[in-house]
Structures are given as structure tokens and as C-alpha cells.
Design an enzyme around this catalytic site. Structure first.
Site, short mmCIF file in Angstrom:
data_model
loop_
_atom_site.label_atom_id
_atom_site.label_comp_id
_atom_site.label_asym_id
_atom_site.label_seq_id
_atom_site.Cartn_x
_atom_site.Cartn_y
_atom_site.Cartn_z
N TRP A 162 0.80 -1.22 0.00
CA TRP A 162 0.00 0.00 0.00
C TRP A 162 0.84 1.27 0.00
O TRP A 162 0.32 2.35 -0.25
CB TRP A 162 -0.93 0.02 1.22
CG TRP A 162 -0.30 -0.33 2.53
CD1 TRP A 162 -0.40 -1.52 3.18
CD2 TRP A 162 0.54 0.49 3.36
NE1 TRP A 162 0.32 -1.49 4.36
CE2 TRP A 162 0.90 -0.27 4.50
CE3 TRP A 162 1.01 1.80 3.26
CZ2 TRP A 162 1.71 0.24 5.50
CZ3 TRP A 162 1.83 2.31 4.27
CH2 TRP A 162 2.16 1.53 5.37
N LYS A 186 -2.81 -8.53 -7.44
CA LYS A 186 -3.64 -8.38 -6.25
C LYS A 186 -3.26 -7.06 -5.58
O LYS A 186 -2.15 -6.88 -5.10
CB LYS A 186 -3.42 -9.56 -5.31
CG LYS A 186 -3.78 -9.34 -3.84
CD LYS A 186 -5.25 -9.13 -3.58
CE LYS A 186 -5.53 -9.10 -2.07
NZ LYS A 186 -4.88 -7.96 -1.37
N GLU A 189 -5.27 -3.82 0.14
CA GLU A 189 -6.66 -3.50 0.50
C GLU A 189 -6.93 -2.00 0.48
O GLU A 189 -7.98 -1.56 0.02
CB GLU A 189 -6.97 -4.03 1.91
CG GLU A 189 -7.03 -5.55 2.00
CD GLU A 189 -7.32 -6.00 3.42
OE1 GLU A 189 -8.06 -5.28 4.12
OE2 GLU A 189 -6.81 -7.05 3.83
N GLY A 239 5.55 -7.18 3.73
CA GLY A 239 6.17 -7.54 4.99
C GLY A 239 6.86 -8.89 4.96
O GLY A 239 6.47 -9.80 4.21
N THR A 242 4.72 -12.07 5.93
CA THR A 242 3.84 -12.49 4.84
C THR A 242 4.63 -13.16 3.73
O THR A 242 4.21 -14.17 3.17
CB THR A 242 3.06 -11.29 4.28
OG1 THR A 242 2.34 -10.65 5.33
CG2 THR A 242 2.09 -11.73 3.19
N LEU A 254 7.32 -25.83 -5.80
CA LEU A 254 8.56 -25.30 -6.38
C LEU A 254 8.29 -24.15 -7.35
O LEU A 254 8.90 -24.06 -8.41
CB LEU A 254 9.36 -26.42 -7.08
CG LEU A 254 9.82 -27.56 -6.19
CD1 LEU A 254 10.61 -28.57 -7.01
CD2 LEU A 254 10.67 -27.05 -5.03
N GLU A 260 10.38 -9.09 -2.31
CA GLU A 260 11.03 -7.86 -1.84
C GLU A 260 10.36 -7.51 -0.53
O GLU A 260 9.22 -7.07 -0.50
CB GLU A 260 10.88 -6.74 -2.87
CG GLU A 260 11.87 -5.61 -2.67
CD GLU A 260 11.25 -4.42 -1.98
OE1 GLU A 260 11.39 -4.34 -0.74
OE2 GLU A 260 10.64 -3.59 -2.66
N GLY A 262 11.00 -6.71 4.05
CA GLY A 262 11.22 -5.60 4.95
C GLY A 262 12.67 -5.13 5.02
O GLY A 262 13.57 -5.71 4.42
N CYS A 294 10.38 0.77 2.42
CA CYS A 294 11.18 -0.40 2.81
C CYS A 294 12.64 -0.06 2.96
O CYS A 294 13.37 -0.73 3.70
CB CYS A 294 10.99 -1.51 1.78
SG CYS A 294 11.35 -1.02 0.09
N GLU A 395 11.14 -3.74 12.14
CA GLU A 395 10.73 -2.73 11.16
C GLU A 395 9.49 -2.01 11.65
O GLU A 395 8.45 -2.62 11.88
CB GLU A 395 10.47 -3.37 9.79
CG GLU A 395 10.16 -2.34 8.72
CD GLU A 395 9.95 -2.95 7.36
OE1 GLU A 395 10.36 -2.34 6.36
OE2 GLU A 395 9.37 -4.05 7.28
N LYS A 465 19.43 -11.57 3.23
CA LYS A 465 18.82 -12.14 4.44
C LYS A 465 17.30 -12.09 4.36
O LYS A 465 16.72 -12.44 3.31
CB LYS A 465 19.39 -11.43 5.68
CG LYS A 465 20.91 -11.61 5.81
CD LYS A 465 21.48 -11.01 7.08
CE LYS A 465 21.64 -9.53 7.01
NZ LYS A 465 22.37 -8.96 8.17
N GLY A 468 14.56 -10.50 1.48
CA GLY A 468 13.95 -11.01 0.26
C GLY A 468 14.78 -11.97 -0.55
O GLY A 468 15.90 -12.34 -0.19
#
Length: 491
Positions: A162, A186, A189, A239, A242, A254, A260, A262, A294, A395, A465, A468
Site C-alpha cells: 500500500w 492483487k 486493501e 512484509g 507475509t 517449487l 522484496e 522488509g 522499505c 521494522e 537475508k 527477500g
């Protein structure tokens, strides 16, 4: 109401915005989402959402569209033409797109318009990459020659955050289309309207029907999207928790992923740097966009010898960044993106103070009638904490800066790398040898030297790390949406 008929129309409160499914406006079959303006708490409008069944139907239609349009087999210069036209349409709609983003997530109108133009630039860049990229002929080891070709993955599931829906949406749709895929995006929200409008720009530009869809919904919609067997790749920005959940679900099949996630980026100021320039950059690096970035430089490390002077300069620079309504051209910081998110930021600050931290600036909501109805929070600097404290490790995603000191370079590098994240970092020094040493030693995907938040669509971007997997942007950003195939030709 047709998206095709009203490309520049703002949301109407008593209407439900349809979804964009395979290039057409379609009513959602899930619960309706209310979208609220964080600047004043008013209802912007209502958006339809998709059930799991509608998500499956959308993916199946996208698969059919790939076959029927032969998009993957079109010459690159033809795909590039559609991307370039999309860039033109985004530029034409820039003011409208900026208005939608400003209403939905509270970014200032100025920043939102700049991001709309950046989205156009992303499409234009990938038009060029699509047309000019080359396959390879690796050296052979016998009487044959080899070719490496790149082929699309199929239908891409793209999930955007967002905080910057325009640039993040473009950063996924453009390279995925350039690579020969279809995309089901997607929307977050709280930023569904602007994401739908961005997708509509591609449709208006003539991208073949079925290749671009934008859906909305909550967690169940996202789960249905990423778990569908018709998805060939998942691209997610958001995040870390997630992203980890998505990775666990996708690992069974697979499915390739671009994640990408936090960040808790260190911003480092050595004693020999231009302190005034560094102070302005540190302030904008954390407080710009109200800290909802981020790559925000949220962990500040200042060499002890200049700490007092730098603190004064930093507070002065932060106080010069005006907090105000996003419609005000003089505002630098608007509200946080939602009232719930402000509550979360306030919770972090309280815990930091309870643990012994000292508020050097801010630490509260702004006062006055202009701020009473919005999710505003002042730029906040907290000192007297250790790098190991929760407020310096987790974060926050808000305008909160941890002010910490260091003495020696070796200790600084150890502290800067003492984080589960590794997305970005900043260094201020006039010693180019030190800049090189520290930049190479930092565990981060992007390092800025005597600047911060300078980004180019042409340079790969991603994290180390828990920040991502994979890289977006650049040529790699298109190749990430393809798979390599080797061909061996006998002589």
C-alpha cells in the site's frame, strides 16, 4: 459503471468499483471493501473483492489469453510497442493516478505525481529492454554450438504493497509483460482504486485482452492467488512475515518467487563527512513518505566525535520538513496510511521509551484542528538505545529514527550488519577508500554513498537475508519473469 468509460473519474461513495479481470470491468463476488482517506477519516469509496472461485476463473482466463493471443511468440518489438503506449497513457493520466494514490494512502500530491511519472518511466524502460535484450551463445566444448534462450513462465501472480502502489505495480506488470507473460495483480486493501486505474492504463493502451487483471480482497483472496496451480511465478512486495508465509506455501510446488520484503537500513555518518548535507539526507531518508518505505534509513549510526553537532543539524533538518495535509503543496509529510498503522507506530515508540530510550524529537501526534481527523504522526528521533533493542531491530515502517553512536569502523560494521534485514544502507564519508571498504562489508542489496534513496529502474534491486529473494529492476528484472533454456545444435 465501466472503467473504460470513466478513466479520470474519482470514486463515488455510493457505487462499488468493479474489478479489472482480463481487461474488462467485472463485479466482484466477495465482500465489499470500504476505502478510507487517512488524512481525514472520510470514506473514499467502496471496492469489490474476489472470492477464491473468481480468482481461479481469472487465472484460467489469463492462461487462455496467453494461448489465444500468442503473446509469448510476438516479436519483442511488438510487445515493446504496447509497453510504450502504456507509458504514454500513464503520463496522460498522471494527475488522476496521483490523486487516487494521495486519497488512499496519504502521500502528498507532489510525491504521488512524481511516482506516477516514475511508473510511466518503468514501462518505457522495459519497452526498451524488451526490444534490445539478447540471448546468448555460450562457448561449446565439442562439434556443436549452444544457444541460451529465455521463455516466459506463464501467468504471474503479483502482490503489491500500500505504500507505493503506482511504482510497485508498474515494477511488476511491465517486466512481466515484456517477458511474454500474463499478470494477475492483487492490490493492497487500502490502495485498490489506484491499482485498478494503473491496470486500466495498460488496457486502454491496447495490451491484448486477458493479459492484465487487477483484483482486490483480503488475505483469503491473496492465498487463493498464490496457491493456484496455474500460477507460474509469484512476485510479492510487502512484509517479511507475509513473504515467509508465501514462500512456505509455494515451496511445495517449487514455484519461483521474487520477494522484496522488509528492511531496517543503517545510515552511517563518519566524522569526516559533510555534516550539513548528511543531516538533510538522513532526515529525508527516514521521514520522506512519512517513513513508510522499505529502504527508509531507520537506524542512524553517528561517529561519536561529531554526535552533538550532528544531532543539532539533524533536528533542524527534520523540523524543516512540514507536516500537513497531502493536498497542501508545502507539505513534506502527510498522514500515515491508516489509523491502525499509526497505532502500531505509536506502540513501537512507547515500548522504546519504556525500555530507556530518550525522545530527541517528536514522539507524538501533531496538535491542531488540521490534524485532528487524520492519522498524523510527527517525525520522531529516539536516542539512548542500543542496536540490540527491539525498536532498533524490528521494522516500524513509520517516521521513527533510532539515533546511535559508534567509535571505530570495525565495530560499526558489526553493528550495522547485526540485523535480520539487509535491504539497503547509506554511508557518509569523504574518504573513498573507507567508503569502498564499508560498502563492500555491509550486508545489503543497495548501498548509497554520500546520498540516499537515489533509485534507478536500470539497476537491480533486492535484499539480503530476510529482506527477500531475487532482484527486480534492470535487465535482471525482466529475466526474473522468464526461465532459461539451453539448445545444443550438432554440426
Amino acid at each position: 459503471m465501466s472503467l473504460l468509460d470513466v478513466p479520470a473519474r474519482l470514486p463515488v461513495k455510493d457505487e462499488v468499483q468493479p474489478l479489472l479481470i482480463c481487461g474488462r470491468p467485472v463485479a466482484g463476488d466477495g465482500p465489499v471493501l470500504d476505502v478510507v482517506n487517512p488524512a481525514n477519516g472520510s470514506l473514499i469509496g467502496r471496492v469489490a473483492t474476489s472470492s477464491a472461485a473468481q480468482v481461479r476463473e481469472t487465472i484460467a482466463k489469463a492462461e487462455s489469453a496467453l494461448r489465444e493471443t500468442a503473446w509469448r511468440h510476438r516479436p519483442p518489438h511488438e510487445r515493446a510497442r504496447f509497453l510504450s503506449r502504456t507509458a504514454d497513457e500513464i503520463e496522460r493520466q498522471a494527475d488522476h493516478l496521483a490523486e487516487l494514490q494521495m486519497l488512499e494512502n496519504g502521500k502528498t500530491r507532489k510525491e504521488s505525481r512524481a511516482q506516477a511519472m516514475m511508473a510511466a518511466g518503468i514501462f518505457r524502460y522495459y519497452a526498451a529492454v524488451c526490444e534490445c535484450s539478447e540471448d546468448a551463445m555460450p562457448p561449446a566444448r565439442g562439434d556443436y554450438f549452444t544457444m541460451t534462450v529465455h521463455e516466459p513462465v506463464g501467468v504471474v501472480a503479483a502482490l503489491t504493497p500500500w505504500n507505493s502502489p503506482l511504482t510497485m505495480g508498474a515494477q511488476k506488470i511491465a517486466p512481466a509483460l515484456a517477458a511474454g507473460n500474463a499478470v494477475v495483480l492483487k492490490a493492497a486493501e487500502t490502495t485498490s482504486f489506484v491499482s485498478l486505474a494503473l491496470g486500466q492504463c495498460a488496457v486502454t493502451a491496447g495490451v491484448p485482452e486477458g493479459l492484465v487483471s487487477v483484483i482486490a480482497g483480503r488475505v483469503d483472496t491473496a492465498v487463493a492467488l498464490v496457491e493456484d496451480p496455474g500460477i507460474g511465478l509469484i512476485s510479492f512486495t510487502g512484509g517479511t512475515s507475509t513473504g515467509q508465509s508465501i514462500a512456505r506455501g509455494a515451496s511445495a510446488r517449487l514455484v519461483p518467487m521474487i520477494l522484496e520484503l522488509g528492511g531496517k537500513s543503517p545510515h552511517i555518518v563518519f566524522a569526516d563527512s559533510d555534516l550539513e548535507a548528511a543531516a538533510k539526507s538522513v532526515a529525508s531518508g527516514i521521514f520522506g513518505g512519512t517513513g513508510q518505505s522499505c529502504v527508509a534509513g531507520s537506524r542512524l549510526f553517528v561517529q561519536r566525535a561529531v554526535a552533538d553537532r550532528f544531532r543539532e543539524l539533524l533536528i533542524s533538518a527534520a523540523m524543516a520538513m512540514r507536516v500537513g495535509p497531502p493536498t497542501d503543496p508545502d507539505s513534506v509529510l502527510g498522514p500515515l496510511a491508516s489509523f491502525a498503522h499509526r497505532d502500531r507506530v505509536e506502540g513501537f515508540v512507547k515500548r522504546g521509551v519504556d525500555a530507556g530510550g530518550e525522545i530527541l524529537l517528536g514522539g507524538k501526534r501533531p496538535e491542531g484542528d488540521a490534524f485532528a481527523e487524520g492519522a498524523y504522526y510527527l517525525p520522531t528521533i529516539i536516542g539512548g538505545i542500543e542496536n540490540s533493542s527491539p525498536i532498533a531491530q524490528e521494522e516500524i515502517f513509520g517516521p521513527v529514527l533510532c539515533f546511535m553512536l559508534f567509535d571505530e569502523e570495525e565495530d560499526l560494521i558489526a553493528a550495522a550488519n547485526d540485523s535480520v534485514f539487509g535491504l539497503a544502507a547509506g554511508i557518509w564519508t569523504n574518504d573513498y577508500r573507507r567508503a569502498w571498504r564499508v560498502a563492500r562489508a555491509l550486508e545489503a542489496g543497495t548501498v548509497w554513498i554520500n546520498t540516499y534513496k537515489q533509485l534507478s529502474i536500470a539497476a537491480p534491486f533486492g535484499g539480503y537475508k530476510l529482506s527477500g529473494l531475487g532482484r527486480e529492476k534492470g535487465l535482471q528484472g525482466m529475466r526474473a519473469y522468464q526461465q532459461a533454456k539451453s539448445l545444443y545444435w550438432a554440426i
